[in-house]
Design a protein around this motif. Structure first.
Motif, mmCIF file in Angstrom:
data_model
loop_
_atom_site.group_PDB
_atom_site.id
_atom_site.type_symbol
_atom_site.label_atom_id
_atom_site.label_comp_id
_atom_site.label_asym_id
_atom_site.label_seq_id
_atom_site.Cartn_x
_atom_site.Cartn_y
_atom_site.Cartn_z
ATOM 1 N N ARG A 167 -9.523 -13.684 11.595
ATOM 2 C CA ARG A 167 -10.718 -12.877 11.801
ATOM 3 C C ARG A 167 -10.536 -11.427 11.325
ATOM 4 N NH1 ARG A 167 -14.461 -15.348 14.697
ATOM 5 N NH2 ARG A 167 -15.488 -13.393 15.335
ATOM 6 N N GLY A 168 -9.433 -11.171 10.617
ATOM 7 C CA GLY A 168 -9.195 -9.845 10.068
ATOM 8 C C GLY A 168 -8.788 -8.818 11.101
ATOM 9 N N LEU A 169 -8.337 -9.283 12.255
ATOM 10 C CA LEU A 169 -7.977 -8.370 13.336
ATOM 11 C C LEU A 169 -6.473 -8.148 13.462
ATOM 12 C CD1 LEU A 169 -10.466 -9.717 16.027
ATOM 13 C CD2 LEU A 169 -10.648 -7.560 14.754
ATOM 14 N N ALA A 170 -5.673 -8.878 12.698
ATOM 15 C CA ALA A 170 -4.218 -8.685 12.681
ATOM 16 C C ALA A 170 -3.821 -8.296 11.263
ATOM 17 C CB ALA A 170 -3.501 -9.956 13.116
ATOM 18 N N TYR A 171 -3.090 -7.220 11.126
ATOM 19 C CA TYR A 171 -2.683 -6.774 9.784
ATOM 20 C C TYR A 171 -1.335 -6.071 9.885
ATOM 21 C CZ TYR A 171 -4.144 -2.050 11.170
ATOM 22 O OH TYR A 171 -4.269 -0.845 11.815
ATOM 23 N N LYS A 172 -0.686 -5.947 8.731
ATOM 24 C CA LYS A 172 0.626 -5.312 8.686
ATOM 25 C C LYS A 172 0.556 -4.087 7.782
ATOM 26 C CE LYS A 172 5.529 -6.526 8.543
ATOM 27 N NZ LYS A 172 6.536 -7.553 8.201
ATOM 28 N N LYS A 173 1.166 -2.989 8.218
ATOM 29 C CA LYS A 173 1.196 -1.787 7.390
ATOM 30 C C LYS A 173 2.428 -0.964 7.732
ATOM 31 C CE LYS A 173 -1.263 1.468 10.385
ATOM 32 N NZ LYS A 173 -2.335 2.468 10.496
ATOM 33 N N LYS A 174 2.793 -0.098 6.805
ATOM 34 C CA LYS A 174 3.889 0.823 7.056
ATOM 35 C C LYS A 174 3.331 2.012 7.812
ATOM 36 C CE LYS A 174 7.897 2.922 4.857
ATOM 37 N NZ LYS A 174 8.628 3.135 3.585
ATOM 38 N N ALA A 175 4.007 2.379 8.882
ATOM 39 C CA ALA A 175 3.493 3.469 9.708
ATOM 40 C C ALA A 175 4.629 4.185 10.404
ATOM 41 C CB ALA A 175 2.516 2.919 10.741
ATOM 42 N N ALA A 176 4.365 5.443 10.711
ATOM 43 C CA ALA A 176 5.293 6.194 11.563
ATOM 44 C C ALA A 176 5.038 5.749 12.992
ATOM 45 C CB ALA A 176 5.052 7.681 11.404
ATOM 46 N N ALA B 74 -1.262 16.777 8.601
ATOM 47 C CA ALA B 74 -0.110 16.358 9.408
ATOM 48 C C ALA B 74 1.123 16.252 8.522
ATOM 49 C CB ALA B 74 -0.404 15.009 10.060
ATOM 50 N N PRO B 75 2.295 16.551 9.064
ATOM 51 C CA PRO B 75 3.532 16.407 8.277
ATOM 52 C C PRO B 75 3.713 14.985 7.733
ATOM 53 C CG PRO B 75 3.935 17.625 10.299
ATOM 54 C CD PRO B 75 2.534 17.097 10.405
ATOM 55 N N GLU B 76 3.126 13.978 8.450
ATOM 56 C CA GLU B 76 3.267 12.582 8.015
ATOM 57 C C GLU B 76 2.192 12.158 7.018
ATOM 58 O OE1 GLU B 76 4.478 13.339 12.264
ATOM 59 O OE2 GLU B 76 2.584 13.522 11.170
ATOM 60 N N HIS B 77 1.267 13.058 6.677
ATOM 61 C CA HIS B 77 0.162 12.702 5.783
ATOM 62 C C HIS B 77 0.721 12.209 4.441
ATOM 63 C CE1 HIS B 77 -3.575 12.900 3.532
ATOM 64 N NE2 HIS B 77 -4.236 13.143 4.665
ATOM 65 N N PRO B 78 0.204 11.108 3.911
ATOM 66 C CA PRO B 78 0.772 10.538 2.671
ATOM 67 C C PRO B 78 0.657 11.451 1.454
ATOM 68 C CG PRO B 78 -1.273 9.407 3.310
ATOM 69 C CD PRO B 78 -0.871 10.265 4.461
ATOM 70 N N LEU B 79 -0.233 12.449 1.487
ATOM 71 C CA LEU B 79 -0.380 13.343 0.331
ATOM 72 C C LEU B 79 0.620 14.492 0.337
ATOM 73 C CD1 LEU B 79 -4.237 13.709 -0.193
ATOM 74 C CD2 LEU B 79 -2.600 12.498 -1.641
ATOM 75 N N VAL B 80 1.340 14.684 1.440
ATOM 76 C CA VAL B 80 2.230 15.841 1.547
ATOM 77 C C VAL B 80 3.242 15.907 0.395
ATOM 78 C CG1 VAL B 80 4.084 16.892 2.915
ATOM 79 C CG2 VAL B 80 1.935 16.231 4.014
ATOM 80 N N PRO B 81 3.930 14.809 0.024
ATOM 81 C CA PRO B 81 4.891 14.912 -1.090
ATOM 82 C C PRO B 81 4.263 15.439 -2.375
ATOM 83 C CG PRO B 81 5.198 12.861 0.100
ATOM 84 C CD PRO B 81 3.939 13.477 0.633
ATOM 85 N N GLN B 82 3.014 15.031 -2.660
ATOM 86 C CA GLN B 82 2.346 15.510 -3.873
ATOM 87 C C GLN B 82 1.892 16.946 -3.731
ATOM 88 O OE1 GLN B 82 -0.014 11.566 -3.581
ATOM 89 N NE2 GLN B 82 -0.510 12.361 -5.593
ATOM 90 N N LYS C 104 9.624 6.810 13.667
ATOM 91 C CA LYS C 104 10.366 6.049 12.674
ATOM 92 C C LYS C 104 9.368 5.340 11.755
ATOM 93 C CE LYS C 104 14.427 3.013 12.502
ATOM 94 N NZ LYS C 104 15.415 2.275 13.324
ATOM 95 N N GLU C 105 9.640 5.317 10.454
ATOM 96 C CA GLU C 105 8.765 4.631 9.486
ATOM 97 C C GLU C 105 9.167 3.160 9.397
ATOM 98 O OE1 GLU C 105 6.429 5.491 6.877
ATOM 99 O OE2 GLU C 105 5.953 7.355 7.895
ATOM 100 N N LEU C 106 8.238 2.266 9.738
ATOM 101 C CA LEU C 106 8.513 0.829 9.688
ATOM 102 C C LEU C 106 7.265 0.063 9.265
ATOM 103 C CD1 LEU C 106 10.471 0.244 13.036
ATOM 104 C CD2 LEU C 106 11.440 0.146 10.735
ATOM 105 N N ASN C 107 7.472 -1.113 8.687
ATOM 106 C CA ASN C 107 6.372 -2.045 8.442
ATOM 107 C C ASN C 107 6.105 -2.797 9.740
ATOM 108 O OD1 ASN C 107 5.072 -2.104 5.910
ATOM 109 N ND2 ASN C 107 7.008 -2.705 4.951
ATOM 110 N N GLN C 108 4.900 -2.688 10.257
ATOM 111 C CA GLN C 108 4.604 -3.230 11.574
ATOM 112 C C GLN C 108 3.281 -3.982 11.588
ATOM 113 O OE1 GLN C 108 6.855 -1.886 14.670
ATOM 114 N NE2 GLN C 108 7.785 -2.485 12.756
ATOM 115 N N TRP C 109 3.169 -4.895 12.566
ATOM 116 C CA TRP C 109 1.911 -5.613 12.783
ATOM 117 C C TRP C 109 1.047 -4.859 13.785
ATOM 118 C CZ3 TRP C 109 -0.118 -9.527 10.103
ATOM 119 C CH2 TRP C 109 0.732 -10.272 9.283
#
Length: 823
Positions: A148-157, A265-273, A188-193
């Motif tokens: 039903r699209g309610l479970a997903y996996k992503k990399k997150a702090a 935020a320091p964790e924002h994905p655009l910060v490195p750029q 911690k940065e991990l791939n999580q459900w």
């Protein structure tokens, strides 16, 4: 006649054995009767066994279940074990055993302790979340969420507990510490459900209004946790990054023209750029590493200094086109909003302090409607009151509240934003890097990608060949578990080695009780729709934004999937207070723990039950009192002696009529007690006042004349025993049998009261002169106001009372007082 001595341990063992042999507590399914589902939160089977807090919640639930059966309901009253979890895994590491062995032993001990309490559970419906016949369906439900699209996996702090070596959901971090072990939580940065609970945020919020049987405090806690905010999404662009968009959520789009800087935020994905090749790049990278050690509570605290760095990059203002410097700061979190905020220092106190510290521009865009306009030189803090817009181009002069919508609509019109709603609630992080939990039924194939395990291959069983070293996720040490074949292509694949958060197990267990032996699906929908929602759910308020919120989420998903016909799991919620001793919560470290077994051995389970019901209303904290326990035991002995002393009367039949005043008063007391006990249990959950009422009836029986109406006396004693049955079930059974009854007392119909017997023939009223009591009179209860006034004015004592003064006015309150105003 030689009286027998009350021996609770022998009596309780006797009746517990009889109840077990006769299946006395098996669910009494009878479609002709109304249903009632009473449920206490199931325990975690720890090595310490039950404590007095458990005794309190189980006793409350048992009283309600027994009462409802006697009131003619078919009652579902089950029990189980919330048996997965980190403590078992830690115990396994310490003892060198598999958590299964440790857990099953604890489960058996706790079941025996519950039986010693005399709790009327249908043990045939027992469920344990750690057994494959249960977690098979936890996996089944995971796949339902995935489909039903309610479970997903992503990399997150994610929140990481270094002591427990696992991820924690936001809800499991309390004041920056792990809810279990109190260790400081890091990132911690991990791939999580994750589960998309945010998809249900608005329904979870709106449907709180339907929960009339829930405490307002719990509903408010959930409302605050969901944290709905109305405002606008504003889109800034970054010219240096090919007009990359940065979205900001704000509740104050009316202040948009006052933006002088932006913070990500320091964790924002655009910060490195944003910082690549810039002057502060090294300092910002070091800053980000340092912040990984600081929890979110600390970072957002008003007490903590706000620290930031300019990235060296600018964003473009969506309305003015001005260059807006982009900063990185400690107080902005990636998990809240979009991970970026706009700085409006003139109208936000935090932004004002940050701008002053780093000498950033301040622009006034809202002025007070009254008085002279204020200037930057006059500002000692942000202006956060309502007013009218200035320095805002075409929107000048608008009331700022009106401007919130107007500017939001304009942003949408030009494609630079829109009016929207934001929630504090985040998606539910369900991955855990540990062994003792439900395996996530997913495999990873180089050809097919993420592949769900087919339903027919469930359950994915926890392997036995694992290593518990306290460092690594034990599931990764089982080669046979990790390496498998892809269900789609048959090629080599590897299993997911994370297990599910144990709150998933407890989010649906109450559904399983309706059909615990169902083998094809998690539950039989027909049985669930019959028994649920739960009519009375009993447990601690500490679960308000964990278990209770998750359970509501699960129920709504089941409803949307067509599995059930209702949208809320629990009609009524009773959150019992803690059991304290010497003013503090019982704990081994404080040395103030009282063991239920100790009470049972010394006084019997019925005494423990009676005390814990009598000592305080269920929603209040209960202060343990040894003298209070002894007092409860004395009362039960008194009831025992009362029956023993009247056995000759109780074993015979006496037709009778009520004639004398003493007889009328005892009959009134019988019916008044039935009324009070019934209403206290059924409507108010006030078991303490119900017991007080029974005690008063016992007192009345003891002073009733020995040569009085034997039939009435027999009714009074039998009524007492029946009313005590839900609270002290063993004693009541024994006394019922002792007076010659063959059927169990718990199969008796609950007594009813007659209103006409509650009315007194006469009542004592106070006579007042100018509001001061001068005397009392006994008058017929049937007297009207006029008759009462006449009776008092004709009293010969009146002359002395009024001391020669003239009667100016007479105030009559029937049944209570007559006040004579003289002057």
């Amino acid at each position: 006649m030689n009286e027998q001595v009350y021996q609770p341990r022998e009596i309780e063992r006797k009746w517990q054995q009889i109840w077990e042999e006769t299946d006395a507590h098996k669910t009494n399914e009878d479609e002709k009767k109304p249903k009632f589902y009473t449920l206490e939160m199931f325990p975690y089977p720890s090595g310490e066994g039950l404590h007095m807090g458990h005794v309190r919640v189980y006793t409350i639930g048992d009283v309600i279940a027994r009462f409802k059966r006697m009131k003619g309901y078919q009652v579902l009253h089950p029990m189980g074990a919330d048996a997965f979890g980190l403590p078992a895994e830690n115990a396994a590491i310490q003892r060198g055993v598999n958590p299964r062995e440790w857990t099953l032993n604890n489960m058996e001990r706790i079941r025996n302790e519950q039986k010693r309490l005399g709790v009327s559970y249908d043990w045939d419906r027992y469920v344990a979340t750690c057994l494959p016949d249960y977690y098979k369906f936890t996996q089944w439900l995971f796949l339902l969420f995935y489909e039903r699209g309610l479970a997903y996996k992503k990399k997150a702090a994610v929140n990481w507990c270094p002591t427990c070596n696992t991820v924690l959901a936001n809800e499991q971090v309390e004041d920056g510490k792990c809810w279990r072990c109190d260790s400081e939580v890091t990132k911690k940065e991990l791939n999580q459900w994750f589960f998309r609970i945010t998809d249900y945020a608005e329904r979870l919020l709106q449907d709180l209004d339907q929960l009339e049987g829930w405490p307002d405090k719990v509903k408010m806690m959930q409302k605050n946790w969901i944290g709905k905010s109305e405002g606008a999404e504003v889109v800034f662009t970054v010219p240096a990054l090919e007009d990359t968009k940065i979205s900001v959520f704000t509740t104050r789009p009316d202040t948009l023209y006052g933006v002088t800087y932006m913070v990500v935020a320091p964790e924002h994905p655009l910060v490195p750029q944003l910082i690549a090749g810039k002057e502060n790049e090294k300092a910002i990278l070091e800053f980000i590493e340092e912040l990984k050690k600081v929890n979110e509570i600390t970072r957002t605290s008003t007490e903590v200094e706000k620290v930031g760095y300019f990235t060296g990059t600018y964003a473009k203002h969506p309305l003015t086109g001005a260059d807006i410097p982009i900063w990185v700061a400690n107080y902005v979190l990636m998990d809240y909003g979009t991970g970026a905020v706009m700085g409006v220092p003139a109208h936000d106190e935090r932004d004002f302090l940050f701008a002053k510290k780093y000498q950033l521009p301040i622009k006034i865009v809202v002025q007070s409607k009254e008085g002279e306009p204020y200037t930057l030189e006059q500002m000692t803090g942000a202006f956060t009151e309502d007013g009218v817009l200035v320095n805002s181009d075409q929107f000048n002069g608008l009331n700022n509240r009106e401007a919130i919508r107007t500017i939001g609509e304009y942003l949408e019109k030009i494609g630079k934003g829109k009016l929207t709603v934001s929630y504090r609630l985040r998606d539910w992080l369900i991955s855990r890097q540990r062994y003792w939990g439900t395996p996530i039924p997913m495999v990873y194939c180089e050809t097919c990608g993420n592949v769900p395990v087919p339903l027919e291959q469930l359950p994915v069983i926890l392997p036995e060949d694992v290593v518990f070293n306290g460092k690594d996720n034990p599931l990764t040490t089982s080669e046979a578990f990790v390496h498998t074949t892809c269900p789609k292509c048959g090629g080599p694949a590897h299993r997911e080695t994370d297990t599910m958060d144990t709150f998933i197990d407890s989010s649906w267990y109450y559904f399983r009780y309706a059909s615990p032996h169902e083998e094809i699906k998690p539950f039989d929908s027909r049985q669930v729709n019959k028994w649920l929602p739960v009519d009375e759910y009993i447990g601690g308020i500490e679960h308000a934004v964990l278990h209770l919120l998750y359970s509501r989420f699960f129920t709504k998903v089941f409803y949307d999937a067509g599995l059930i016909s209702f949208q809320e799991p629990f009609k009524s919620l009773l959150t019992q207070g803690m059991v304290l001793k010497d003013g503090a919560k019982m704990s081994k470290s404080k040395g103030n723990v009282v063991s239920p077994n100790e009470i049972i051995e010394k006084y019997g389970a019925d005494t423990g039950r009676l005390f814990i019901l009598f000592a305080a209303p269920p929603d209040r904290d209960l202060d343990w009192s040894d003298s209070g326990v002894e007092g409860s035991h004395r009362f039960l002995n008194r009831v025992w002696r009362m029956v023993q002393q009247h056995l000759e009367i109780l074993t015979q039949t006496y037709p009778y009529q009520v004639e004398t005043d003493a007889e009328k008063e005892l009959r009134r007391m019988i019916h008044l007690t039935i009324k009070r006990v019934t209403e206290d249990i059924d409507e108010r959950d006030n078991f303490n006042t119900a017991i007080s009422a029974i005690m008063e009836l016992v007192n009345k029986i003891y002073v009733y004349p020995e040569d009085g109406n034997k039939g009435l006396l027999k009714e009074a004693i039998e009524t007492t025993v029946i009313l005590l049955a839900p609270m002290t079930p063993h004693l009541a059974e024994e006394l019922w049998q002792m007076i010659g009854q063959r059927e169990s007392i718990h199969k008796e119909k609950w007594p009813t009261y007659q209103e006409e017997y509650l009315v007194l023939d006469e009542v004592e009223i106070a006579v007042q002169i100018n509001g001061k009591i001068k005397g009392k009179m006994v008058v017929p209860t049937s007297y009207s106001k006029e008759e009462l006034e006449k009776e008092v004015l004709s009293d010969p004592r009146l002359e002395d009372w009024k001391a020669g003064k003239e009667v100016r006015k007479v105030i009559v309150v029937p049944g209570k007082l007559v006040n004579i105003v003289v002057g």
